[in-house]
Design a protein around this motif. Sequence first.
Motif, mmCIF file in Angstrom:
data_model
loop_
_atom_site.group_PDB
_atom_site.id
_atom_site.type_symbol
_atom_site.label_atom_id
_atom_site.label_comp_id
_atom_site.label_asym_id
_atom_site.label_seq_id
_atom_site.Cartn_x
_atom_site.Cartn_y
_atom_site.Cartn_z
ATOM 1 N N ILE A 96 23.029 -16.509 4.556
ATOM 2 C CA ILE A 96 22.370 -17.444 3.687
ATOM 3 C C ILE A 96 22.914 -18.781 4.467
ATOM 4 C CG2 ILE A 96 22.061 -18.876 1.461
ATOM 5 C CD1 ILE A 96 22.287 -16.035 0.420
ATOM 6 N N ARG A 97 24.079 -19.045 4.804
ATOM 7 C CA ARG A 97 24.612 -20.113 5.258
ATOM 8 C C ARG A 97 24.093 -20.481 6.681
ATOM 9 N NH1 ARG A 97 29.602 -18.835 5.176
ATOM 10 N NH2 ARG A 97 30.157 -19.235 3.292
ATOM 11 N N MET A 98 23.896 -19.584 7.427
ATOM 12 C CA MET A 98 23.352 -19.561 8.660
ATOM 13 C C MET A 98 21.940 -19.850 8.687
ATOM 14 S SD MET A 98 25.807 -19.379 10.731
ATOM 15 C CE MET A 98 25.017 -19.342 12.252
ATOM 16 N N ASN A 99 21.072 -19.099 7.767
ATOM 17 C CA ASN A 99 19.910 -19.490 7.829
ATOM 18 C C ASN A 99 19.599 -20.983 7.154
ATOM 19 O OD1 ASN A 99 19.147 -16.904 8.524
ATOM 20 N ND2 ASN A 99 18.913 -16.083 6.272
ATOM 21 N N GLY A 100 20.451 -21.281 6.209
ATOM 22 C CA GLY A 100 20.407 -22.635 5.902
ATOM 23 C C GLY A 100 20.562 -23.720 6.896
ATOM 24 N N LEU A 101 21.551 -23.528 7.680
ATOM 25 C CA LEU A 101 21.992 -24.481 8.734
ATOM 26 C C LEU A 101 20.762 -24.399 9.837
ATOM 27 C CD1 LEU A 101 25.798 -23.533 9.303
ATOM 28 C CD2 LEU A 101 24.610 -25.649 8.476
ATOM 29 N N SER A 102 20.405 -23.202 10.005
ATOM 30 C CA SER A 102 19.196 -23.215 11.082
ATOM 31 C C SER A 102 18.041 -23.883 10.481
ATOM 32 C CB SER A 102 18.857 -21.761 11.438
ATOM 33 O OG SER A 102 18.328 -20.987 10.170
ATOM 34 N N ALA A 103 17.603 -23.761 9.035
ATOM 35 C CA ALA A 103 16.613 -24.313 8.459
ATOM 36 C C ALA A 103 16.872 -25.798 8.544
ATOM 37 C CB ALA A 103 16.237 -23.792 7.238
ATOM 38 N N VAL A 104 18.022 -26.215 8.250
ATOM 39 C CA VAL A 104 18.303 -27.741 8.684
ATOM 40 C C VAL A 104 17.994 -28.364 9.736
ATOM 41 C CG1 VAL A 104 20.102 -29.409 8.449
ATOM 42 C CG2 VAL A 104 19.883 -27.962 6.350
ATOM 43 N N GLN A 105 18.481 -27.452 10.819
ATOM 44 C CA GLN A 105 18.268 -27.869 12.408
ATOM 45 C C GLN A 105 16.803 -27.978 12.501
ATOM 46 O OE1 GLN A 105 20.419 -29.001 14.308
ATOM 47 N NE2 GLN A 105 22.036 -28.923 12.796
ATOM 48 N N ARG A 106 16.086 -26.912 12.064
ATOM 49 C CA ARG A 106 14.730 -26.748 12.495
ATOM 50 C C ARG A 106 14.029 -28.043 11.578
ATOM 51 N NH1 ARG A 106 14.293 -22.045 11.321
ATOM 52 N NH2 ARG A 106 14.073 -22.005 9.039
ATOM 53 N N GLU A 107 14.152 -28.288 10.191
ATOM 54 C CA GLU A 107 13.763 -29.284 9.491
ATOM 55 C C GLU A 107 14.084 -30.946 10.236
ATOM 56 O OE1 GLU A 107 11.766 -29.723 6.976
ATOM 57 O OE2 GLU A 107 11.527 -27.600 7.009
ATOM 58 N N ARG A 109 14.835 -31.118 13.435
ATOM 59 C CA ARG A 109 13.999 -31.250 14.493
ATOM 60 C C ARG A 109 12.498 -31.695 14.462
ATOM 61 N NH1 ARG A 109 15.187 -26.622 16.317
ATOM 62 N NH2 ARG A 109 13.456 -25.462 15.426
ATOM 63 N N ASP A 110 12.028 -30.786 13.533
ATOM 64 C CA ASP A 110 10.643 -31.205 12.806
ATOM 65 C C ASP A 110 10.401 -32.711 12.414
ATOM 66 O OD1 ASP A 110 10.122 -28.789 13.528
ATOM 67 O OD2 ASP A 110 9.765 -27.962 11.523
ATOM 68 N N LEU A 111 11.450 -33.152 11.847
ATOM 69 C CA LEU A 111 11.389 -34.713 11.276
ATOM 70 C C LEU A 111 11.488 -35.605 12.635
ATOM 71 C CD1 LEU A 111 11.141 -36.396 8.791
ATOM 72 C CD2 LEU A 111 13.786 -36.324 8.673
ATOM 73 N N VAL A 112 12.273 -35.192 13.553
ATOM 74 C CA VAL A 112 12.388 -36.220 14.551
ATOM 75 C C VAL A 112 11.290 -36.222 15.290
ATOM 76 C CG1 VAL A 112 13.741 -36.502 16.947
ATOM 77 C CG2 VAL A 112 14.979 -36.042 14.559
ATOM 78 N N ASN A 113 10.629 -34.884 15.563
ATOM 79 C CA ASN A 113 9.385 -34.909 16.473
ATOM 80 C C ASN A 113 8.260 -35.392 15.840
ATOM 81 O OD1 ASN A 113 10.671 -33.203 18.231
ATOM 82 N ND2 ASN A 113 9.907 -31.387 17.650
ATOM 83 N N SER A 114 8.039 -35.457 14.258
ATOM 84 C CA SER A 114 7.101 -36.082 13.675
ATOM 85 C C SER A 114 7.343 -37.626 13.739
ATOM 86 C CB SER A 114 7.314 -35.529 12.282
ATOM 87 O OG SER A 114 6.281 -36.244 11.374
ATOM 88 N N ALA A 115 8.681 -37.995 13.520
ATOM 89 C CA ALA A 115 8.668 -39.477 13.835
ATOM 90 C C ALA A 115 8.656 -39.955 15.180
ATOM 91 C CB ALA A 115 10.435 -39.854 13.314
#
Length: 184
Positions: A96-107, A109-115
Amino acid sequence: MRDATDFVISVAYWPLTARGFALNTNLLETNLINLGVVLALLVYLGRGVLSNLLNNRERTILHAIRDAEDRYKEAADRLDQARARLRRAGVRADEIRMNGLSAVQREKRDLVNSADGDLARLEDSKNATIRFEEQRAIEQVRQQVARLALERAVKALDIRLNNELHSDTIEHRIGLLKGMAGNN
């Protein structure tokens, strides 16, 4: 039991003292005999009771030991199961911690790409607006320059043109038009 009765009966048949039946006043002798009789009776009669009590106590103790061993085994099994559940929970928590960290990284990255995309679109929009405003300003300047040039030309023509020059210019243009019409 038979030995005890035989002992008591044989004591009853002992020859009585010459004086008849008398009390023995020697305390040491009488206590030893009494103690011997009591001990013999206790050993003979109490042996079964004592062995039964000891056997019962031994069975009770063995039963208690077996119960304690069974409870210990059950507790050890439950402890092993709890440890296994704890390990599984730890593994799941890590997942769960790793999935959370990867989700945070993905979000992130998506937020930076969107910005970045929004910034690029805003930059394009700004540049398009600037180009449009430049074109509009250039067009306005052209119109003003053309109007001013036309006004100056009209003023210059008004100053330079007189009726005779005006007539000559009209005739010249008519001649040019006739020449073009003859060539076709």
